[in-house]
Structures are given as structure tokens and as C-alpha cells.
Design a protein around this motif. Structure first.
Motif, PDB file in Angstrom:
ATOM      1  N   LEU A   1      45.896  39.728  33.028  1.00  0.00           N
ATOM      2  CA  LEU A   1      44.476  39.973  33.247  1.00  0.00           C
ATOM      3  C   LEU A   1      43.647  38.754  32.848  1.00  0.00           C
ATOM      4  CD1 LEU A   1      45.102  42.824  33.934  1.00  0.00           C
ATOM      5  CD2 LEU A   1      43.701  43.601  32.040  1.00  0.00           C
ATOM      6  N   ARG A  45      35.489  30.116  34.484  1.00  0.00           N
ATOM      7  CA  ARG A  45      34.122  30.326  34.944  1.00  0.00           C
ATOM      8  C   ARG A  45      33.246  30.618  33.730  1.00  0.00           C
ATOM      9  NH1 ARG A  45      35.581  34.060  40.194  1.00  0.00           N
ATOM     10  NH2 ARG A  45      36.277  35.612  38.694  1.00  0.00           N
ATOM     11  N   ARG A  66      31.594  41.156  35.985  1.00  0.00           N
ATOM     12  CA  ARG A  66      30.809  39.913  35.980  1.00  0.00           C
ATOM     13  C   ARG A  66      29.895  39.823  34.760  1.00  0.00           C
ATOM     14  NH1 ARG A  66      29.044  37.664  41.810  1.00  0.00           N
ATOM     15  NH2 ARG A  66      28.282  36.084  40.364  1.00  0.00           N
ATOM     16  N   GLY A 122      41.081  46.027  34.639  1.00  0.00           N
ATOM     17  CA  GLY A 122      41.246  44.578  34.803  1.00  0.00           C
ATOM     18  C   GLY A 122      42.071  44.215  36.026  1.00  0.00           C
ATOM     19  N   SER A 123      42.821  45.179  36.556  1.00  0.00           N
ATOM     20  CA  SER A 123      43.623  44.897  37.748  1.00  0.00           C
ATOM     21  C   SER A 123      42.874  45.266  39.023  1.00  0.00           C
ATOM     22  CB  SER A 123      44.930  45.695  37.699  1.00  0.00           C
ATOM     23  OG  SER A 123      45.655  45.345  36.551  1.00  0.00           O
ATOM     24  N   TRP A 176      40.007  44.522  41.506  1.00  0.00           N
ATOM     25  CA  TRP A 176      39.186  43.373  41.891  1.00  0.00           C
ATOM     26  C   TRP A 176      38.322  43.710  43.089  1.00  0.00           C
ATOM     27  CZ3 TRP A 176      39.719  38.154  39.966  1.00  0.00           C
ATOM     28  CH2 TRP A 176      40.665  38.025  38.942  1.00  0.00           C
ATOM     29  N   PHE A 195      29.867  32.323  32.488  1.00  0.00           N
ATOM     30  CA  PHE A 195      28.745  33.220  32.804  1.00  0.00           C
ATOM     31  C   PHE A 195      27.631  32.960  31.802  1.00  0.00           C
ATOM     32  CE2 PHE A 195      30.373  36.100  35.995  1.00  0.00           C
ATOM     33  CZ  PHE A 195      31.748  35.943  35.895  1.00  0.00           C
ATOM     34  N   GLY A 226      36.029  38.877  44.353  1.00  0.00           N
ATOM     35  CA  GLY A 226      36.449  37.744  43.519  1.00  0.00           C
ATOM     36  C   GLY A 226      36.352  37.959  42.024  1.00  0.00           C
ATOM     37  N   HIS A 227      36.028  39.166  41.564  1.00  0.00           N
ATOM     38  CA  HIS A 227      35.942  39.432  40.136  1.00  0.00           C
ATOM     39  C   HIS A 227      36.645  40.737  39.796  1.00  0.00           C
ATOM     40  CE1 HIS A 227      32.895  36.273  39.334  1.00  0.00           C
ATOM     41  NE2 HIS A 227      32.595  36.501  40.597  1.00  0.00           N
ATOM     42  N   ALA A 228      37.189  40.798  38.584  1.00  0.00           N
ATOM     43  CA  ALA A 228      37.847  42.021  38.124  1.00  0.00           C
ATOM     44  C   ALA A 228      36.919  42.785  37.187  1.00  0.00           C
ATOM     45  CB  ALA A 228      39.144  41.681  37.401  1.00  0.00           C
ATOM     46  N   PHE A 229      37.153  44.079  37.071  1.00  0.00           N
ATOM     47  CA  PHE A 229      36.436  44.875  36.085  1.00  0.00           C
ATOM     48  C   PHE A 229      37.092  44.648  34.721  1.00  0.00           C
ATOM     49  CE2 PHE A 229      35.514  46.731  40.092  1.00  0.00           C
ATOM     50  CZ  PHE A 229      34.244  47.253  39.981  1.00  0.00           C
ATOM     51  N   ASP A 230      36.445  45.138  33.662  1.00  0.00           N
ATOM     52  CA  ASP A 230      37.046  45.020  32.336  1.00  0.00           C
ATOM     53  C   ASP A 230      36.662  46.234  31.511  1.00  0.00           C
ATOM     54  OD1 ASP A 230      38.495  44.039  30.235  1.00  0.00           O
ATOM     55  OD2 ASP A 230      37.454  42.121  30.113  1.00  0.00           O
TER      56      ASP A 230
END
Lengths: 338, 354
Positions: free
Chosen positions: A54, A5, B128, B56-57, B59, A7, B62-66
Motif C-alpha cells: 500500500l 507526491r 487524497r 488502500g487497495s 483505487w 499534498f 490515480g489515488h487509493a483510499f486509506d
């Protein structure tokens, strides 16, 4: 070509996209329709280090970002420019069973060694360096609490107190404790008992005086003086803070402090240290008694009588949580003389 | 309903923790070994990897944190914290009276350290492609973590639940994502209710323990004379402390869970989207107790699975209740946030692990 994806710069808006690197090491991001979305020289792109499975990010200099779950694809893509990514070696270690086995051995050995030798040695050094006024302050505090809640003034006659004092001084003179450091105090309650405070105050209860013969009393004093001389009380204080510190290092989590996970193992480890101090004090008392010409075996008799008073005919037994070794062990030590 | 669709039906986006105990075990043990080999220096990087794995795990929609922190800055933060600790220990060692000065300095230092740490972690957390931020002033931090708790303590804990609410407001309401604020709001009585429940359960467990203790003492007294005979005074102290402390340990996870449920469920983002946390306090207590037991039995090696198991449960009960489709909302509202990005790293901020 990897799928992910894209961004837009500093935006949460994304479109499905593909990434590739050309032979001039330019990263090219294209949309699904094949139209170009972004281009940047690979060395200006910040690539996040691989970590488990990840999502991986290729961060472009303008704030845009290409994100993908295809970790192998990214590694292949940047193969020729691997030096641009830091931390790749960490991921390889974290997923290699060899590195994990080596780590388990290394960490167990280090933590084990620290618990068995490190903490006692460190606590000993710190206890030896603690200034006298601090030991006195700790002792004052303990004595105040004990006096107000647990123990009362003695009922032993002055003549008997003088007798006890003489024995105490004789024991101290053997080198068990410097005479100006160790002082004897009399209190009642708490059964037959004697205990030492870090600054040299040694408290004996009335019941102990009544139960112990003079020779046995010399052994009791020698044992408590060893606690003072070897700074066992202060070492316990330091161990109490070193054990939680170790758990923080192992879990890497400060908030764990004060939780069950920290307290239970802490109690187990600390009572093990405490039992070692008791054995050390018993060994020292043994030497002192010999210097006084007293057969150390008399102490075994006293310990067994104390045990019978407390638990009846059944032996009290030791436990993982106990801060003294069990009586049979201690009595055997005094009888064997070693 | 208007045609413009202002009252779109709420859409539910459950949070999910996708990490596994076995993956985290590898990360944990290798980083621990490296920390030991480097005499602690690597711990800063170990912290980054751990936090990144957990962020990162996690969610949602549909998106994961970082997590993007650099190990160097955490190392510097720790060096500063260590230097402060050494300065405190040494100065009070030689001049005990200097403690008073330290307590006064601490009232100023503590809020600053806390602010700096929260800000550091917020700015290094992303979702995101956008960063979080934390915008509290040092005065607000002082009120929330020094003044209110102090007032809570000197009023014999009567104001304590209110102080807890002030702390939660401070923490949540100063967090932003892409420049828009989170805001939690809930009636104070609900915080008082949680502490009242806690106090009740604490009292009940304590009463049971004391009852058992007295019964045991009575039995002992009949058979062997004086209770506590020959028990070393130190052990008496331990027993008494344990009696009062054990119930506290038992209820702490449940209280914490209820507070998280309350504060999270009261949270609005950008005045539109809600969070909803529906953890069962008893279930969390069960997880925590069995985790501790398993960690003890396995000499600590269960720890990674314990941590993952708790995170899984916590995230499985957290939901984002968005007004409408969150994807189109995010794409429209957060199209360009260059100002937020530039700010990162320009302000002095480190993680002190508070």
C-alpha cells in the motif's frame, strides 16, 4: 532520496516531490525543480505503518502529507528513527513465510480445539447454570409448537398409560432422573418416537408404545432421561449461538452472520455435537438397564425394528447431516455393552 | 457550448481493487493468530489492518483510499459494547421483566451506536489527504434505523422497501468528503421493483422446493406408509425452516447487489459528479455461492481469496462519472479544508462494529 507526491496542508492539491532526511533528522521535501516545499523534524512526522504494498504516508504536523509507493525507500529513510514508527513488526510477520506457517498451525489448532472441546465444555457449563424457569420457558414454547402442528392427543387406554408410568418410575428410581424433574407425556403421530424437553418432560408417541416391549421401553426412557439429566437440549441451544460467534471471530466480520458462509458449517458442526449427545445418552441408558437387570442388547433389536419400519430392508444409514449416529453403530454399542 | 466550459464532457474514472488473495492471506492468518494469542484483544488492531488493506487497495483516478483508525479506540468501543451486552444479560437474568426497559433504551441507544460507528469510520477514511465525514443527527438515525423499519414491519412489509430507501438516504446523504455532500436520489418505485423481483424469485424457488418435497413424500408414503415416520420432530422443524430459509439465502446477494446498483448509481457528489454501479446480480450470486463452497472444501482457508474476489468484481463495476477533469476540480475546490481536519477526534465517536 525517495520519489512521491506532496499534498499541501489539508489540501487535495499535490505536486510531484522528493523526500530526504538530513543528518539532523530533519525531513526535507523538495519539488521537482529542487525548490523546498516543506521541512519538519522527523520525530514530529507521523509515518503510517507498512502494510503489504500500500502507498506509505509521511504526515507532517501542519496537515501536509508526502505519499510514496517506495516502501523500502521509506524504511531506509527512517532507518535511524525506526522507533518513531509503530507497527513495522506486523508487516514483517505478515510477509514472513515462517510467521505465516506458525500462524496457520496455531490458528488451526486453536480453532480445532475450540470446536472439539471448547464449545461443548462451554455449552455444558452454561446449560448447568441455566435457571429452571428458563428451561421451562424453552420447553413450553417447543411443546406449544409441537402440539399445534405436529402431534395430537394420545389414544392409549388409561390402563396402558398407567403401565408405562410404572416402568418410567422404575427407571427414574435407579438415579436416571430425579422423579420430580422427569415427567412422562403421551402423544400420537410422528411415528414410533420419544423425545425429551430441557425441563424434564419426556414425550412418547403411541406408535412407540405399540412397538416396544416393556424391557425395551425401559431403555427408551433411560436414554431420554439421560438427555434431561445431562441437559443436552440446553447445550444444543447454546452451541447454536457459539458456533456463529466463532465464525465471527475467525473472519473478523459481524455482517457475515446470517449468510450462507456461516449457516452451512454451523449445521455440519452442530449435527456432529448432536450425534455425540446421542452416544452419551446411549451409554447412560446402558448403565441404567444393567441396574434394572435388563440385558442392554434388547435395545439393539428395537433400534433395528424402528429402522426397518422407516427405511424398509435397506439400512437407513447415517450422514454428516444426521443428528443421530447410524443405527448399526448404536446397535453395536448396546450389544457390546460398552 | 459556452466558452467558459461549464458543460464539460463527462470523464469516466473506473474504480479498481488491486489487492491480492495471497497478500491478504498473510495479513488475515497472522492477525488471527495474534488475536487468539491475546485472547481477542488484538482483534481491534486486526480490524484496522484489514480495513486499511481493503481501503488502500481500492483505487480511483490515480489515488487509493486509506484508513487511519487507532486500534485503541476500536478496543474501547468493543469494551463498551461488551459491557452493554453483559449488563443486558445479567439484568434480564435476574429480572426478566426488565427487558421492556432495555427495548425502550435500545430505541435510543441503537441509533446513537450506529451514528457513532458510521461517523468513526467515515472520519478515519481518507482520499487524497482529505477525510470523509458523517453528519447525521441522532434523530435522523432514529427515524432511519428504528422508526421506519418498525413501520415497515407492522404494515406487513408493505412499507419495507420505502424504509430501505430511507435507510440508504440516511447513510449516503449524510456522508461528506472534504465538507461537500454526497446525495442519492431515486424513485421509490424502483426499490419496490427490486423487492417485487426478490419476492417473485423467492416464491418460485420455494414452490419448486415444496413441489420436490411433496413428490418425495408421496413416493415415501407409497413405499413405507406414513411420511416423517421416525424422523425426530426437531429434524422436521429443521427441514421446514430450511425450505423457507434456503431460497432467502440464495436471493439475498442478488437483492443486495441490486440495491447497491440503485443507490450508488443515483448518487451525486457535490451536485456534479456521478457514481455508476453496474454489477450483475446473477454474477455476484455465483461468486458468493462458489466462495462458500470453496471455503467449506478448504476448511475456511479460501476465505481471504473469497473476500478479495468479491471486492475485485464489485470495484470493477463501479465508475466515477466526473463532469470534466477530476484532478483539476479536486485541486481547486479542496485546496484548504483545515476546519474538517480539526474536527476529527474532538467528538466522542467509536466503532461498535454495527
Amino acid at each position: 532520496m525517495i520519489v512521491g507526491r506532496y499534498f499541501f496542508a489539508n489540501s487535495a492539491r499535490f505536486v510531484p516531490a522528493r523526500a530526504s532526511v538530513d543528518d539532523k533528522r530533519i525531513l526535507k521535501i523538495t519539488g521537482e525543480d529542487g525548490g523546498s516545499l516543506a521541512e519538519a523534524p522527523l520525530r514530529q512526522v507521523k509515518i503510517t505503518p507498512r502494510l503489504a504494498d500500500l502507498p506509505r504516508k509521511l504526515m507532517l504536523p501542519d496537515g501536509a502529507c508526502f505519499e510514496t509507493l517506495d516502501n523500502d525507500g521509506v524504511d531506509e529513510l527512517i532507518g535511524i528513527a525506526r522507533h518513531l514508527v509503530s507497527g513495522g513488526w506486523m508487516d514483517r510477520l505478515e510477509r514472513s513465510w515462517r510467521a505465516i506457517v506458525v500462524s496457520i498451525i496455531l490458528a488451526s489448532a486453536a480453532v480445532g480445539a475450540f470446536v472439539v472441546w471448547g464449545i461443548p465444555a462451554l455449552a455444558f457449563q452454561l446449560a448447568m447454570k441455566t435457571p429452571d424457569w428458563m428451561a421451562a420457558a424453552v420447553s413450553d414454547q417447543t411443546m406449544t409448537v409441537l402440539d399445534s402442528h405436529y402431534i395430537q392427543a394420545t389414544e392409549i387406554s388409561e390402563a396402558d398409560q398407567a403401565k408405562a408410568m410404572r416402568i418410567f418410575e422404575q427407571v427414574a428410581k435407579t438415579g436416571a432422573c430425579a422423579p420430580h424433574v422427569c415427567r412422562l407425556l403421551f402423544r400420537s403421530r410422528l411415528g414410533a418416537n420419544a423425545f425429551a424437553l430441557p425441563d424434564g418432560r419426556i414425550v412418547m408417541t403411541d406408535a412407540m408404545w405399540q412397538m416396544a416391549k416393556p424391557e425395551e421401553l425401559a431403555g427408551v426412557f433411560a436414554h431420554e432421561m439421560a438427555h434431561v439429566r445431562l441437559a443436552h437440549g440446553l447445550q444444543r441451544v447454546y452451541e447454536a449461538s457459539l458456533v456463529p460467534a466463532l465464525i465471527v471471530v475467525v473472519t473478523g466480520d459481524i455482517s457475515q452472520i446470517g449468510q450462507m458462509a456461516v449457516i452451512l458449517p454451523g449445521v455440519l458442526v452442530q449435527s456432529a455435537y448432536s450425534r455425540e449427545f446421542e452416544t452419551e445418552a446411549d451409554r447412560s441408558a446402558l448403565t441404567t438397564l444393567r441396574k434394572l437387570g435388563i440385558n442392554p442388547a434388547v435395545m439393539a433389536g428395537l433400534l433395528e425394528r424402528m429402522d426397518r419400519e422407516r427405511c424398509g430392508d435397506r439400512p437407513c444409514g447415517g450422514s454428516w447431516l444426521g443428528d443421530h449416529p447410524d443405527t448399526a453403530f448404536r446397535a453395536a454399542l448396546y450389544r457390546s455393552g460398552r | 457550448m459556452s466558452q467558459a466550459g461549464t458543460a464539460a464532457a463527462p470523464t469516466l474514472y473506473p474504480f479498481e481493487f488491486r489487492g491480492t488473495g495471497s497478500a491478504y492471506f498473510g495479513i488475515w492468518i497472522v492477525n488471527l493468530a495474534l488475536t487468539i494469542v491475546t485472547v481477542g484483544i488484538f482483534s481491534a488492531w486486526a480490524k484496522v489492518r484489514t480495513r486499511r488493506y481493503f481501503n488502500g487497495s481500492t483505487w480511483v483516478a490515480g489515488h487509493a483510499f486509506d484508513y487511519h483508525a487507532s486500534g485503541y479506540r476500536i478496543l474501547i468501543g468493543r469494551a463498551i459494547a461488551l459491557a452493554l451486552l453483559l449488563a443486558y444479560t445479567l439484568s434480564t437474568h435476574f429480572h426478566p421483566a426488565i427487558k421492556v426497559l432495555w427495548y425502550l433504551a435500545g430505541a435510543w441507544l441503537l441509533p446513537w451506536l450506529a451514528n457513532s460507528s458510521i461517523r468513526f469510520n467515515a472520519r478515519n477514511t481518507s482520499y487524497r489527504n482529505l477525510r470523509f465525514n458523517f453528519t447525521a443527527t441522532d434523530t435522523e438515525a432514529f427515524m432511519a434505523i428504528v422508526l421506519w423499519p418498525f413501520l415497515g414491519l407492522i404494515t406487513a412489509l408493505i412499507l419495507w422497501p420505502f424504509a430501505q430507501r430511507q435507510k440508504d438516504y440516511f447513510y449516503i446523504n449524510n456522508h461528506t468528503f472534504g465538507g461537500r455532500y454526497f446525495e442519492t436520489k431515486f424513485p421509490t418505485w424502483r426499490m419496490y421493483a427490486i423487492f417485487a423481483i426478490g419476492l417473485g424469485v423467492y416464491g418460485f424457488i420455494l414452490a419448486v422446493l415444496l413441489g420436490l418435497g411433496f413428490a418425495a413424500m408421496a413416493v415415501l408414503q407409497q413405499s413405507h406408509g406414513t411420511p416423517f415416520a421416525n424422523v425426530p420432530p426437531a429434524a422436521v422443524g429443521y427441514i421446514v425452516i430450511a425450505m423457507f430459509y434456503l431460497p432467502f439465502l440464495l436471493i439475498a446477494p442478488a437483492i443486495h447487489t441490486m440495491i447497491v446498483n440503485l443507490t450508488a448509481s443515483g448518487t451525486l457528489f457535490d451536485d456534479k459528479h456521478r457514481l455508476e454501479s453496474k454489477m450483475d446480480p446473477l454474477k455476484v450470486t455465483g461468486i458468493v455461492i462458489s466462495n462458500v463452497a470453496l471455503c467449506l472444501v478448504t476448511l475456511g482457508f479460501y476465505y481471504p481469496w473469497a473476500k478479495v474476489r468479491l471486492a475485485r468484481y464489485q470495484m470493477s463495476k463501479l465508475t466515477l462519472v466526473a463532469s470534466g477533469d477530476v484532478d483539476s476540480y479536486v485541486s481547486e475546490v479542496f485546496d484548504s479544508q483545515s476546519a474538517v481536519g480539526e474536527e476529527i477526534g474532538s467528538v466522542f465517536s467509536f466503532d461498535f462494529g454495527l
